[in-house]
Motif scaffolding. Structure first.
Motif, PDB file in Angstrom:
ATOM      1  N   GLY A 283     -29.182  62.017 -15.549  1.00 19.90           N
ATOM      2  CA  GLY A 283     -29.428  60.694 -14.999  1.00 19.90           C
ATOM      3  C   GLY A 283     -29.275  59.549 -15.978  1.00 19.90           C
ATOM      4  N   ARG A 284     -28.848  59.823 -17.218  1.00 19.03           N
ATOM      5  CA  ARG A 284     -28.763  58.774 -18.235  1.00 19.03           C
ATOM      6  C   ARG A 284     -27.499  57.927 -18.124  1.00 19.03           C
ATOM      7  NH1 ARG A 284     -28.642  61.445 -23.636  1.00 19.03           N
ATOM      8  NH2 ARG A 284     -28.663  59.283 -24.356  1.00 19.03           N
ATOM      9  N   PHE A 285     -26.444  58.512 -17.546  1.00 21.04           N
ATOM     10  CA  PHE A 285     -25.166  57.811 -17.489  1.00 21.04           C
ATOM     11  C   PHE A 285     -24.597  57.808 -16.083  1.00 21.04           C
ATOM     12  CE2 PHE A 285     -25.488  59.538 -21.815  1.00 21.04           C
ATOM     13  CZ  PHE A 285     -25.325  58.372 -22.555  1.00 21.04           C
ATOM     14  N   ILE A 286     -23.683  56.874 -15.853  1.00 23.80           N
ATOM     15  CA  ILE A 286     -22.928  56.819 -14.607  1.00 23.80           C
ATOM     16  C   ILE A 286     -21.446  56.847 -14.954  1.00 23.80           C
ATOM     17  CG2 ILE A 286     -22.333  55.416 -12.586  1.00 23.80           C
ATOM     18  CD1 ILE A 286     -25.157  54.227 -12.739  1.00 23.80           C
ATOM     19  N   LEU A 287     -20.731  57.800 -14.371  1.00 20.88           N
ATOM     20  CA  LEU A 287     -19.270  57.807 -14.445  1.00 20.88           C
ATOM     21  C   LEU A 287     -18.732  56.935 -13.326  1.00 20.88           C
ATOM     22  CD1 LEU A 287     -18.183  61.539 -14.940  1.00 20.88           C
ATOM     23  CD2 LEU A 287     -18.147  59.720 -16.646  1.00 20.88           C
ATOM     24  N   PHE A 288     -17.646  56.236 -13.572  1.00 22.33           N
ATOM     25  CA  PHE A 288     -16.989  55.483 -12.513  1.00 22.33           C
ATOM     26  C   PHE A 288     -15.554  55.215 -12.923  1.00 22.33           C
ATOM     27  CE2 PHE A 288     -18.591  52.405 -15.489  1.00 22.33           C
ATOM     28  CZ  PHE A 288     -17.657  51.368 -15.518  1.00 22.33           C
ATOM     29  N   SER A 289     -14.747  54.802 -11.968  1.00 25.60           N
ATOM     30  CA  SER A 289     -13.367  54.422 -12.243  1.00 25.60           C
ATOM     31  C   SER A 289     -13.250  52.911 -12.168  1.00 25.60           C
ATOM     32  CB  SER A 289     -12.421  55.076 -11.239  1.00 25.60           C
ATOM     33  OG  SER A 289     -12.469  56.486 -11.345  1.00 25.60           O
ATOM     34  N   MET A 290     -12.386  52.352 -13.010  1.00 25.03           N
ATOM     35  CA  MET A 290     -12.179  50.908 -13.025  1.00 25.03           C
ATOM     36  C   MET A 290     -10.690  50.616 -13.219  1.00 25.03           C
ATOM     37  SD  MET A 290     -14.312  47.963 -15.091  1.00 25.03           S
ATOM     38  CE  MET A 290     -14.041  48.617 -16.753  1.00 25.03           C
ATOM     39  N   ILE A 291     -10.194  49.658 -12.444  1.00 27.62           N
ATOM     40  CA  ILE A 291      -8.792  49.256 -12.531  1.00 27.62           C
ATOM     41  C   ILE A 291      -8.706  47.986 -13.364  1.00 27.62           C
ATOM     42  CG2 ILE A 291      -6.740  48.570 -11.227  1.00 27.62           C
ATOM     43  CD1 ILE A 291      -7.895  50.119  -8.846  1.00 27.62           C
ATOM     44  N   VAL A 292      -8.069  48.100 -14.504  1.00 29.34           N
ATOM     45  CA  VAL A 292      -7.906  46.975 -15.421  1.00 29.34           C
ATOM     46  C   VAL A 292      -6.414  46.779 -15.678  1.00 29.34           C
ATOM     47  CG1 VAL A 292      -8.451  46.016 -17.683  1.00 29.34           C
ATOM     48  CG2 VAL A 292     -10.131  47.451 -16.495  1.00 29.34           C
ATOM     49  N   ASN A 293      -5.903  45.605 -15.359  1.00 29.57           N
ATOM     50  CA  ASN A 293      -4.479  45.292 -15.564  1.00 29.57           C
ATOM     51  C   ASN A 293      -3.568  46.325 -14.905  1.00 29.57           C
ATOM     52  OD1 ASN A 293      -5.203  43.037 -17.149  1.00 29.57           O
ATOM     53  ND2 ASN A 293      -5.347  44.322 -18.990  1.00 29.57           N
ATOM     54  N   GLY A 294      -3.971  46.747 -13.699  1.00 31.04           N
ATOM     55  CA  GLY A 294      -3.149  47.669 -12.926  1.00 31.04           C
ATOM     56  C   GLY A 294      -3.296  49.123 -13.302  1.00 31.04           C
ATOM     57  N   ASN A 295      -4.106  49.452 -14.294  1.00 29.57           N
ATOM     58  CA  ASN A 295      -4.276  50.843 -14.709  1.00 29.57           C
ATOM     59  C   ASN A 295      -5.686  51.324 -14.373  1.00 29.57           C
ATOM     60  OD1 ASN A 295      -2.729  53.005 -16.119  1.00 29.57           O
ATOM     61  ND2 ASN A 295      -4.549  53.031 -17.415  1.00 29.57           N
ATOM     62  N   CYS A 296      -5.780  52.521 -13.827  1.00 31.62           N
ATOM     63  CA  CYS A 296      -7.065  53.066 -13.377  1.00 31.62           C
ATOM     64  C   CYS A 296      -7.524  54.172 -14.320  1.00 31.62           C
ATOM     65  CB  CYS A 296      -6.932  53.613 -11.957  1.00 31.62           C
ATOM     66  SG  CYS A 296      -8.466  54.305 -11.312  1.00 31.62           S
ATOM     67  N   ASP A 297      -8.693  53.990 -14.921  1.00 28.66           N
ATOM     68  CA  ASP A 297      -9.241  54.986 -15.839  1.00 28.66           C
ATOM     69  C   ASP A 297     -10.704  55.265 -15.506  1.00 28.66           C
ATOM     70  OD1 ASP A 297      -7.218  55.750 -17.930  1.00 28.66           O
ATOM     71  OD2 ASP A 297      -7.093  53.562 -18.103  1.00 28.66           O
ATOM     72  N   ILE A 298     -11.218  56.323 -16.128  1.00 30.69           N
ATOM     73  CA  ILE A 298     -12.614  56.720 -15.954  1.00 30.69           C
ATOM     74  C   ILE A 298     -13.431  56.154 -17.110  1.00 30.69           C
ATOM     75  CG2 ILE A 298     -14.213  58.668 -15.872  1.00 30.69           C
ATOM     76  CD1 ILE A 298     -11.974  60.302 -14.584  1.00 30.69           C
ATOM     77  N   TYR A 299     -14.590  55.606 -16.755  1.00 32.98           N
ATOM     78  CA  TYR A 299     -15.486  54.997 -17.724  1.00 32.98           C
ATOM     79  C   TYR A 299     -16.872  55.611 -17.588  1.00 32.98           C
ATOM     80  CZ  TYR A 299     -12.009  51.254 -18.339  1.00 32.98           C
ATOM     81  OH  TYR A 299     -10.872  50.537 -18.605  1.00 32.98           O
ATOM     82  N   ARG A 300     -17.666  55.439 -18.645  1.00 35.21           N
ATOM     83  CA  ARG A 300     -19.064  55.868 -18.635  1.00 35.21           C
ATOM     84  C   ARG A 300     -19.915  54.694 -19.093  1.00 35.21           C
ATOM     85  NH1 ARG A 300     -19.984  59.836 -23.151  1.00 35.21           N
ATOM     86  NH2 ARG A 300     -20.189  57.909 -24.335  1.00 35.21           N
ATOM     87  N   VAL A 301     -21.067  54.515 -18.394  1.00 38.45           N
ATOM     88  CA  VAL A 301     -21.974  53.444 -18.765  1.00 38.45           C
ATOM     89  C   VAL A 301     -23.401  53.960 -18.649  1.00 38.45           C
ATOM     90  CG1 VAL A 301     -22.205  52.484 -16.429  1.00 38.45           C
ATOM     91  CG2 VAL A 301     -22.477  50.975 -18.423  1.00 38.45           C
ATOM     92  N   SER A 302     -24.302  53.405 -19.434  1.00 40.02           N
ATOM     93  CA  SER A 302     -25.710  53.772 -19.313  1.00 40.02           C
ATOM     94  C   SER A 302     -26.205  53.439 -17.913  1.00 40.02           C
ATOM     95  CB  SER A 302     -26.532  53.013 -20.350  1.00 40.02           C
ATOM     96  OG  SER A 302     -27.918  53.157 -20.093  1.00 40.02           O
ATOM     97  N   ALA A 303     -27.047  54.315 -17.351  1.00 34.42           N
ATOM     98  CA  ALA A 303     -27.575  54.070 -16.009  1.00 34.42           C
ATOM     99  C   ALA A 303     -28.375  52.785 -15.954  1.00 34.42           C
ATOM    100  CB  ALA A 303     -28.444  55.241 -15.567  1.00 34.42           C
ATOM    101  N   GLY A 304     -28.877  52.324 -17.074  1.00 32.47           N
ATOM    102  CA  GLY A 304     -29.619  51.069 -17.121  1.00 32.47           C
ATOM    103  C   GLY A 304     -28.751  49.848 -17.300  1.00 32.47           C
ATOM    104  N   GLY A 305     -27.428  50.049 -17.433  1.00 34.32           N
ATOM    105  CA  GLY A 305     -26.510  48.935 -17.633  1.00 34.32           C
ATOM    106  C   GLY A 305     -26.054  48.852 -19.082  1.00 34.32           C
ATOM    107  N   GLY A 306     -25.144  47.947 -19.339  1.00 33.88           N
ATOM    108  CA  GLY A 306     -24.631  47.785 -20.690  1.00 33.88           C
ATOM    109  C   GLY A 306     -23.124  47.817 -20.723  1.00 33.88           C
TER     110      GLY A 306
END
Length: 459
Positions: A283-306
């Motif tokens: 529960g410490r992290f959230i995986l998600f995908s983000m499209i930046v400049n037309g490219n889609c990659d997987i990112y990780r962020v703290s569940a509390g934000g950041g």
């Protein structure tokens, strides 16, 4: 157009009070309370046979020592309802064949710890579940749960569950889990919840709301109002928060939603499309995908934000990340090879390698709670749900519907829930299938349903 197809394919908690386990109180004359399974008992269910040889089992109405009124109804009526829930849980697993109501015999309260084996032997039942429902002085209920081997005339399990009256179904699910685990040797899964997208309206203008329910479709409630399109809800391990994608203000973003307060917040406050979220096992992290400049990659962020950490850097579309249960690896889908395939990488993004090599395309991977299998959507002449080993070997499709997709695992890793879209109408419904591919059934929901996510066992 790749990005558009990806976003279109994305269409592709209430926490009740805890049920406290205890040794079941002694309701009458009989053997002393046991601490668990009786040594030497060999009555077991063949879990490899699916529904081919389900075990005959008797689950009579549970008596009460005194018919008292509770906020959930009188205890004698609850005894019948509890028995019905246990019956349905075990029947729906595909591994048990409960006797029909006409074959069941009434059980008195003193008979609960001292069954009349002679009366049950002619029915053909190999196992017997007896119990009781008792109103306690502090306003709680006790659901007593006893499991017997009819042929050897021995007690296998004795357990009691103290619940609030409003949580009587949890007592029933916990009894069913106890019986299931003792007879199959597998982990429990009945006392759990599912979050999904409830759908209604015409094919090209669907209203989609988040809803939570018990794994059997009961205790249903909506948690969003349908004003914004929502997709891919996923529970946090604690089940107190949910992460999902919303098109609020026509901006596709991932939000974290607090089930208790109803408050939500953006996972990352950046001007990019974010989607396909999932929590890490701790529960410490959230995986998600983000499209930046037309490219889609997987990112990780703290569940509390950041600040988010980028995990993939290929020129293709990388999405759909799902952690292994130990949090050490991530399975995801990518079209870097030219078609959608499954890949595995370390939790830090290192060691990325392809694991799917069958015909067609593979998408929506999710790691089993056991760690041994990965479920997926197989696209090849249709959509089907299947599983493969974590190294990609032994791929096997389990369903054969027109459009089956979006699998999610039961807490014990034996059953998969998914959604099936009807050809032409665009209407979707929730279904489940076990690892044999034999026991497939529809999950009741008030409206159409898609994007299910099965939560862990309730605390």
């Amino acid at each position: 157009m790749k990005t558009l197809r990806l976003l279109v394919s994305l269409g592709l908690m209430l926490l009740p009070g805890a049920a406290t386990a205890q040794n079941a109180p002694q309701p009458g004359p009989g053997p002393a309370p046991g601490a668990g399974p009786v040594a030497g008992q060999r009555l077991t269910v063949d879990i490899s046979g699916g529904i081919s040889q389900p075990m005959p089992i008797a689950i009579p109405v549970m008596p009460t020592p005194s018919a008292l009124q509770t906020p959930a109804g009188p205890t004698d009526a609850l005894g019948s309802q509890v028995s019905d829930v246990i019956t349905n849980d075990l029947k729906n697993s595909g591994l048990f064949a409960p006797l029909s109501k006409g074959q069941l015999k009434p059980v008195s309260f003193p008979q609960v710890p001292a069954p009349d084996y002679g009366a049950w032997l002619p029915t053909g039942a190999q196992a017997l579940v007896q119990g009781y429902v008792q109103a306690n002085g502090d306003g709680t209920l006790t659901v007593g749960c006893y499991l017997y081997d009819v042929f050897s005339k021995t007690e296998m399990v004795r357990q009691g569950f103290v619940v609030k009256p409003s949580d009587w179904r949890r007592g029933a699910h916990k009894c069913a889990d106890t019986v299931y685990s003792r007879l199959t040797g597998e982990g429990p899964y009945f006392d759990s919840q599912v979050i999904y997208v409830s759908e209604t309206g015409p094919k090209k203008n669907r209203t989609k709301r988040l809803a939570i329910m018990d794994q059997d479709g009961a205790s249903h409630r909506f948690i969003t109002n349908g004003q914004s399109l929502v997709l891919t809800p996923r529970f946090a391990p604690s089940q107190q928060t949910v992460v999902f994608m919303s098109f609020e203000n026509d901006q596709p973003r991932v939000y974290v939603y607090d089930v208790g307060s109803g408050r939500k917040r953006l996972v990352v406050n950046q001007p990019y499309t974010t989607f396909a979220p999932r929590f890490s096992p701790d529960g410490r992290f959230i995986l998600f995908s983000m499209i930046v400049n037309g490219n889609c990659d997987i990112y990780r962020v703290s569940a509390g934000g950041g600040t988010a950490t980028r995990l993939t850097t290929s020129p293709g579309i990388d999405t759909g990340g799902s952690y292994s249960p130990d949090g050490a690896h991530i399975v995801f889908e990518s079209d870097r090879s030219g078609t959608q395939q499954l890949y595995v990488m370390g939790a830090d993004g290192g060691g990325q390698h392809r694991i799917s090599f069958g015909s067609g395309r593979y998408a929506t991977p999710v790691w089993s709670p056991r760690g041994d299998l990965i479920a997926y959507t197989h696209l090849g002449g249709g959509f089907s749900v299947g599983v493969m080993s974590s190294d990609g070997s032994g791929a096997k499709d389990l369903t054969n519907g027109w459009q089956d997709e979006g699998p999610t695992w039961s807490p014990n890793g034996r059953v998969l829930m998914f959604f099936r879209t009807a050809k032409g109408s665009g209407k979707a419904d929730l279904w489940s299938v076990d690892l044999t591919g034999v026991n497939e059934r529809a999950i009741p929901t008030p409206l159409d349903g898609s994007d299910p996510a099965w939560g862990p066992l309730l605390p």
